[in-house]
Each structure stands twice: as C-alpha cells, then as structure tokens.
Design a protein around this motif. Structure first.
Motif, short mmCIF file in Angstrom:
data_model
loop_
_atom_site.label_atom_id
_atom_site.label_comp_id
_atom_site.label_asym_id
_atom_site.label_seq_id
_atom_site.Cartn_x
_atom_site.Cartn_y
_atom_site.Cartn_z
N ALA A 438 0.90 -1.25 0.06
CA ALA A 438 0.12 0.19 0.16
C ALA A 438 0.89 1.16 0.00
CB ALA A 438 -0.96 0.02 1.30
N LEU A 439 0.50 2.49 -0.61
CA LEU A 439 1.12 3.54 -0.81
C LEU A 439 0.43 4.79 -0.10
CD1 LEU A 439 2.34 3.25 -4.32
CD2 LEU A 439 3.66 2.49 -2.62
N PHE A 440 1.14 5.54 0.59
CA PHE A 440 0.55 6.74 1.23
C PHE A 440 1.65 7.91 0.84
CE2 PHE A 440 -0.32 2.92 3.79
CZ PHE A 440 -1.52 3.16 4.24
N GLY A 441 0.63 9.01 0.47
CA GLY A 441 1.48 10.40 0.40
C GLY A 441 1.27 10.78 -1.23
N LEU A 442 0.48 9.89 -2.11
CA LEU A 442 0.14 10.27 -3.45
C LEU A 442 -0.46 11.75 -3.56
CD1 LEU A 442 -0.73 6.75 -4.85
CD2 LEU A 442 1.25 7.91 -5.40
N CYS A 450 2.68 9.67 6.77
CA CYS A 450 3.09 8.70 7.73
C CYS A 450 1.87 8.61 8.82
CB CYS A 450 4.36 9.45 8.40
SG CYS A 450 5.72 9.62 7.44
N ARG A 451 1.19 9.45 9.06
CA ARG A 451 0.28 9.38 10.04
C ARG A 451 -0.94 8.60 9.32
NH1 ARG A 451 0.15 12.88 14.21
NH2 ARG A 451 -2.24 13.27 14.16
N GLN A 452 -1.22 8.91 8.17
CA GLN A 452 -2.22 7.72 7.36
C GLN A 452 -1.69 6.29 7.57
OE1 GLN A 452 -2.53 9.48 3.58
NE2 GLN A 452 -4.09 10.76 3.86
N ALA A 453 -0.54 5.99 7.36
CA ALA A 453 0.09 4.74 7.16
C ALA A 453 0.03 3.96 8.85
CB ALA A 453 1.33 4.65 6.85
N LEU A 454 -0.13 5.09 9.94
CA LEU A 454 0.33 4.27 11.06
C LEU A 454 -1.31 4.14 11.39
CD1 LEU A 454 2.62 6.58 12.95
CD2 LEU A 454 2.90 4.22 12.13
N ARG A 455 -2.34 4.95 11.26
CA ARG A 455 -3.70 4.86 11.35
C ARG A 455 -4.32 3.29 10.62
NH1 ARG A 455 -8.70 6.85 9.26
NH2 ARG A 455 -10.44 7.05 10.67
N PHE A 481 -0.94 -11.58 11.16
CA PHE A 481 -0.53 -10.61 9.94
C PHE A 481 1.00 -10.08 10.34
CE2 PHE A 481 -3.38 -8.06 12.53
CZ PHE A 481 -2.53 -6.85 12.71
N GLY A 482 1.87 -9.44 9.50
CA GLY A 482 2.88 -8.74 9.63
C GLY A 482 2.75 -7.40 8.92
N ILE A 483 3.46 -6.33 9.31
CA ILE A 483 3.29 -5.07 8.65
C ILE A 483 4.75 -4.50 8.76
CG2 ILE A 483 2.30 -2.90 8.65
CD1 ILE A 483 -0.19 -3.75 9.73
N GLY A 484 5.08 -3.93 7.75
CA GLY A 484 6.38 -3.15 7.58
C GLY A 484 6.02 -1.72 6.92
N ILE A 485 6.62 -0.56 7.64
CA ILE A 485 6.19 0.70 7.03
C ILE A 485 7.47 1.36 7.07
CG2 ILE A 485 4.74 2.80 7.44
CD1 ILE A 485 3.06 1.18 9.26
N HIS A 486 8.03 2.10 5.98
CA HIS A 486 9.00 2.99 5.91
C HIS A 486 8.60 3.91 4.67
CE1 HIS A 486 13.00 4.42 5.67
NE2 HIS A 486 13.32 4.00 4.45
N GLU A 532 12.19 6.70 10.75
CA GLU A 532 11.84 7.90 9.92
C GLU A 532 10.37 8.22 9.84
OE1 GLU A 532 10.96 10.44 6.30
OE2 GLU A 532 13.10 10.06 7.42
N VAL A 533 9.49 7.16 9.78
CA VAL A 533 8.29 7.06 9.79
C VAL A 533 7.60 7.90 11.17
CG1 VAL A 533 5.80 6.15 9.73
CG2 VAL A 533 7.90 5.57 8.22
N ARG A 534 8.25 7.37 12.31
CA ARG A 534 7.87 7.88 13.63
C ARG A 534 7.96 9.23 13.63
NH1 ARG A 534 10.28 10.38 17.74
NH2 ARG A 534 12.31 9.14 17.17
#
Length: 581
Positions: A438-442, A450-455, A481-486, A532-534
């Motif tokens: 999934a992509l956030f920031g388009l 970053c806040r959208q991804a955490l939510r 499940f497992g999630i990775g965010i960067h 970086e996201v935090r």
C-alpha cells in the motif's frame, strides 16, 4: 569513524556536485521572480490611490536598492540572461514540448523589451540624477508617449508568463503541487491583472492631475524628467544596447551553424544500441541528442536535464576512453547508488569514438494496448510511505483446506486490509500472493502520509479481529499478520510491458518496507516501523520501543520501532492530533 569536520566537508562536496547550471538558473530566476512579484504588487496599489503608489514604491526601492540586495539582484539578472543565451547555443535538439521553447523565447525577448525602461529609469538617475517615479512614468505612458504603454504591458505579461513557466517546471514534481496548483493558478492570474488595473487607475489619476499647473510644475520639472539632450543620449544608449543584444543573439545562431558544420567535418561516429540498430552521428552530440535527432525512442523523464537517471545506458566493451562524468552526472549516478563506470547518463555522455551500449530503461511512452486511451504515467520522484502487509501461516492454511476455500479466506484477508488502507487515505497498490503493498502520500504531504500509514495499521488490526470472529467456526487459529512501514524518496509510474502496465513505486524505501515486514516474525510483533516514519508523523521518542536492526543491502544499521499490537497506533496518532490542535 570520520570526524565531524570531515563529514561536513563531504556533505559540502556532495552538495557542490549536485549544483549544475539548472540549479543556478533556478536560483537566479527565483530572485528575479521575487522582484517581479514585488513590482506587480506595487503596481496594484494604483487601484487604491496615487499616494498608495508613492508609499509602495518608497519601500520597494528601499529594499531592492539596498546595496547587498541590489548586487544580488543585478548579478542574478546578468547570470540568468547569460544562461538563457547559453541554452540557445548549447541545446542541439529542439524536440521539446511546446511550453519549453516558449519559455526560452519569452525569456530571451525580455531584455530587448525592457532595456528602454531600465535605461530611462535607472541609468537616467545614475548619469543625470533624474527622479523618475510613478508620476513621471505614468505621464510618459498615458500622455507624452502612449505607444510605450502597450510595450510595457507586453513586457509585464511576457516576464510574468516566463517566470510562471519556470515556477511550474520547478514545482510540478513536488508532493504538494497537486493541492497547491489551484491557488498558484489563481495567484498567477490575479496578481498581473491587479497590477495592470493599478497602472490603468494610476494613469487616469495622472491625466486628471496633469490639468493642474502646479502639478505639472512640480512633477514634470527638468530635474525629474531631464532635458531633451539627456533624453536623446539615453535613446542612443537604448538603441545601441538593443542592437548589441540582437547582434549577440545573431552570433549565437551563427555559432550554432558553425558548430554543426564543424561537427560534420570533424567526422562521424557509430552508435550501436545493442538491438541491432546503429546510427552514424556527428561527434559532439550526446547519446540522448543523437536518439532525438534520429527519432530513436529513448527514455528521458526529465527531458535531458540530468535530473533523473531514466536515460541511463550500459556501455558494452571498453569504456576507458570515454570522457569523465561531469560533476552533475557523477552526482546523479551516485544518488542512484551506482559506481559502475560502464553505466552513464545518455543526456550527459558525448562520445568521441564508436560506442556500443544498451538502454537500461524501456522507452515506452504509451501503452501498446489498442484499447488503451490513457497515456502511460512516466516516472516521477517523490516522497511516499510504503506499507507491506503479509498474512501469517497461509502455507499451513492451504495445506489443510481445499484450494477454493483458501482463496476465499485470502481474499477476505486482503479485502479487510484494503478497506483499512482506503479508509485511512492510502492506496492499495500491489497484491502479491497473500500480501499487499500500500502507498501513502500520493496526494498528501509526508507528515500526513506517515500518520495515515500508522492509522491504517491500527485499522487493519481492527478489521482482522472482525474477520477472525466471522471465520471463527472455520479457523483453528486466528489469522495473524505482519506489517512493515517505511517512508522515503521513490519513483512512481507505470511499470510493465504493452497492455500489462501497472502503476507502482520503485526504490529503496519500498524495499526497506518489505524487509521490515519480514522482521516481524523474528521480532515477534505485528508491525515494524522505521524511525523515519515515527519522527515524520510527530510521535514522541518514547512512544514506541526502539531497536537497531541490520537491513539486507544496507551497510549501516537502521533504527526501527516495534509494535506488538498495532491497535495502539490509533491512540498515538489521535493523541498527536489533539496536541497539534
């Protein structure tokens, strides 16, 4: 470990390598555009009164004639004009979009059109002490020489359009541009309109004031307007400067012709594209210019300005005799992480001998699908947040169920994840087996992304809990499940072949997000989030436990944050939003 001074020196060297003629042209153009905005806003005060014009021009003059500012401004004018003339000479191929030659033409015409105003207002003051301000200029435009009014309005429009085009090329790839574009367009139309209306209103007031003998005696004195002899001298200077400038442009065009003739006489070289096609081209052309001249498709998202690396080629055979990369080319190649001397930028490499190579990027600009109606979205560099989500235990799940039952459960899982991503403001991008990117920031800035991804991670947990309850009668163990965010700079665009094109993101940030998702197994948590996201999301340093991990493909360890239960992210994001409010 390198000392801070050495690190700073390296940073300065990297910065210097990234500075090219385009960056200089951008900075000087921005300074000139700032002057233009100030001048236009001053003109707009004419809609209030001539007194407002006088007050505005006082502060305008005080700032722009302050010695350091004046030196910076006039230096920028000279450098920017010189770079425009150099661009006219240096650019060999004019296979441009319409807006680019328009920008160059408008820019080169401004000095010729503005010289009379500059000589009359600035040089007249320097040589003869004349005080030509709004009353004197408006008298000239509306009473003594009204034909000059149309010339001045043309200069205003041409300079403004030229500056707006440059601003567009600078900002169009920025993440915020799509949201800011309507406001920028409104300003681009409103500011010159108000300026020209202000000139008109000021002119009307001047024509009324002209009927007053005292006003004529005060504002049209020899001290302010100058003598007839002085005016003749200034006109001669204007004519000579105009002729000199036109002569310089003529010399540049002659130099282009002479260069083309010398290149033909200097010999031809063979460019072999690695697909069986070979061109005979004059020495001196860059590889990209040769491709454009002979209509060979060649990827180049930035148009040959060394702002991207999509025109990259790999040299086949000996590359020792090739010219050394320019600082700008070396910077771009370093930026994309290649130190291979056989990889070069086609827009920068000007071979002097036969060259064999192949292109690293396919030059598709349109989908080959006969039914396609939309052009392919070429690559753009921008900041995005990437999220990889993977379903745990899907292999064991498939072993104990019929294939269609497994597909049903996986689809329900992906549906729950996609719903969470969409609700948070992201975009499901790729489905890879039982996982998803999934992509956030388009369409948002980086903090919001970053806040959208955490939510979204928190919503995924809630949706999967509901799914587990729904399937509780059919599952021996709940779905995990497992999630990775960067987050980071990536290239987004259409990737694929012919009618199998997909819009996606490529880059180190995407790869790191995938690696972080893999780490959730070893770290026994639901999500691993890069620091970086935090930081960008604005969460406190102690909000989540920190850990340094080694990322495959990276030399340095990376600080990440582990989340045992992603549900807590919703509260953290909401708390941060409340604090910001």
């Amino acid at each position: 470990m390198a000392s801070p001074s050495r690190e700073h020196l390296q940073d300065l060297q990297d910065l210097a390598r990234g500075v090219g003629l385009r960056q200089v042209r951008l900075v000087t153009g921005a300074i000139m555009f700032a002057y233009l905005i100030s001048h236009f806003l001053n003109h707009a005060l004419g809609n209030i009164s001539t007194e407002a014009l006088a007050i505005g021009v006082y502060y305008h003059t005080e700032f722009w004639q302050f010695l350091p500012v004046a030196i910076t401004f006039y230096s920028s004018c000279l450098v920017h004009t010189a770079l425009g003339i150099w661009a006219l000479y240096q650019r060999r191929e004019f296979h441009w979009k319409t807006i680019e030659p328009l920008q160059l033409t408008l820019g080169l015409s401004v000095p010729m059109l503005i010289v009379a105003h500059v000589v009359g207002a600035r040089l007249g003051q320097t040589l003869y002490g004349q005080e030509k301000l709004y009353p004197q200029e408006l008298y000239t435009f509306f009473i003594s020489a009204p034909n000059r009014l149309w010339l001045m309005l043309a200069v205003l429009v041409i300079a403004w359009v030229h500056g707006c085009i440059g601003l567009y090329f600078w900002l169009r790839l920025r993440p915020f541009f799509a949201r800011a574009a309507p406001y920028l367009l409104a300003a681009a139309v409103l500011i010159p309109t108000l300026a020209m209306l202000g000139i008109y209103q000021g002119g009307r007031a001047t024509m009324e004031d002209y009927q007053d003998p005292d006003w004529r005696r005060e504002e049209l004195s020899v001290q302010k307007l100058g003598t007839a002899a002085q005016a003749t001298t200034l006109e001669k200077i204007t004519d000579r400067l105009t002729i000199g400038y036109l002569g310089l442009l003529g010399l540049v065009l002659l130099a282009r012709g002479a260069r083309a003739l010398l290149e033909r006489r200097g010999g031809m070289i063979a460019l072999s594209y690695g697909n069986g096609r070979t061109l005979r081209v004059p020495k001196g052309l860059s590889v990209l210019e040769a491709s454009l001249r002979y209509n060979v498709p060649h990827a180049s998202v930035c148009g040959g300005r060394a702002r991207c690396s999509t025109c990259r080629i790999r040299i086949i055979g000996d590359h020792a005799a090739l010219p050394e990369p320019s600082p700008r080319e070396a910077f771009v190649l370093h930026r994309v992480g290649t130190d291979d001397p056989s990889i070069r930028l086609a827009c920068q490499l000007r071979p002097t001998a036969d060259l064999n190579f192949f292109q690293l990027f396919l030059p598709h600009t349109m989908s080959a699908n006969a039914h396609a109606t939309h052009p392919t979205r070429v690559g753009q560099e921008r900041y995005l947040v990437s999220m990889f989500v993977d379903m745990r235990g899907s292999t064991q799940l498939a072993e104990k169920r019929l294939p269609f039952d497994t597909v049903f459960i996986v689809n329900r899982f992906l549906g729950a994840v996609s719903q969470a991503v969409l609700e948070a403001g992201g975009r499901p991008n790729q489905f890879i087996g039982d996982g998803m990117l999934a992509l956030f920031g388009l369409t948002t800035d980086r903090q919001v992304a970053c806040r959208q991804a955490l939510r979204a991670a928190a919503l995924i947990a809630a949706n999967i809990d509901e799914l587990n309850q729904f399937l509780s009668h059919d599952l021996r163990e709940p779905i995990r499940f497992g999630i990775g965010i960067h987050g980071g700079e990536v290239i987004v665009g259409d990737i694929g072949y012919r009618d199998h094109m997909v819009f996606t993101a490529l880059g180190d940030a995407v790869n790191v997000a995938a690696r972080l998702q893999d780490m959730t197994k070893a770290l026994a948590c639901e999500a691993v989030i890069s620091d970086e996201v935090r930081v960008t999301a604005g969460l406190a340093d102690d909000a989540l436990p920190a850990q340094e991990v080694a990322i495959r493909g990276r030399n340095e360890p990376m600080t990440v944050r582990t989340v045992e239960a992603t549900r807590i992210l919703s509260a953290l994001v909401d708390d941060r939003r409340a604090v910001a409010a």
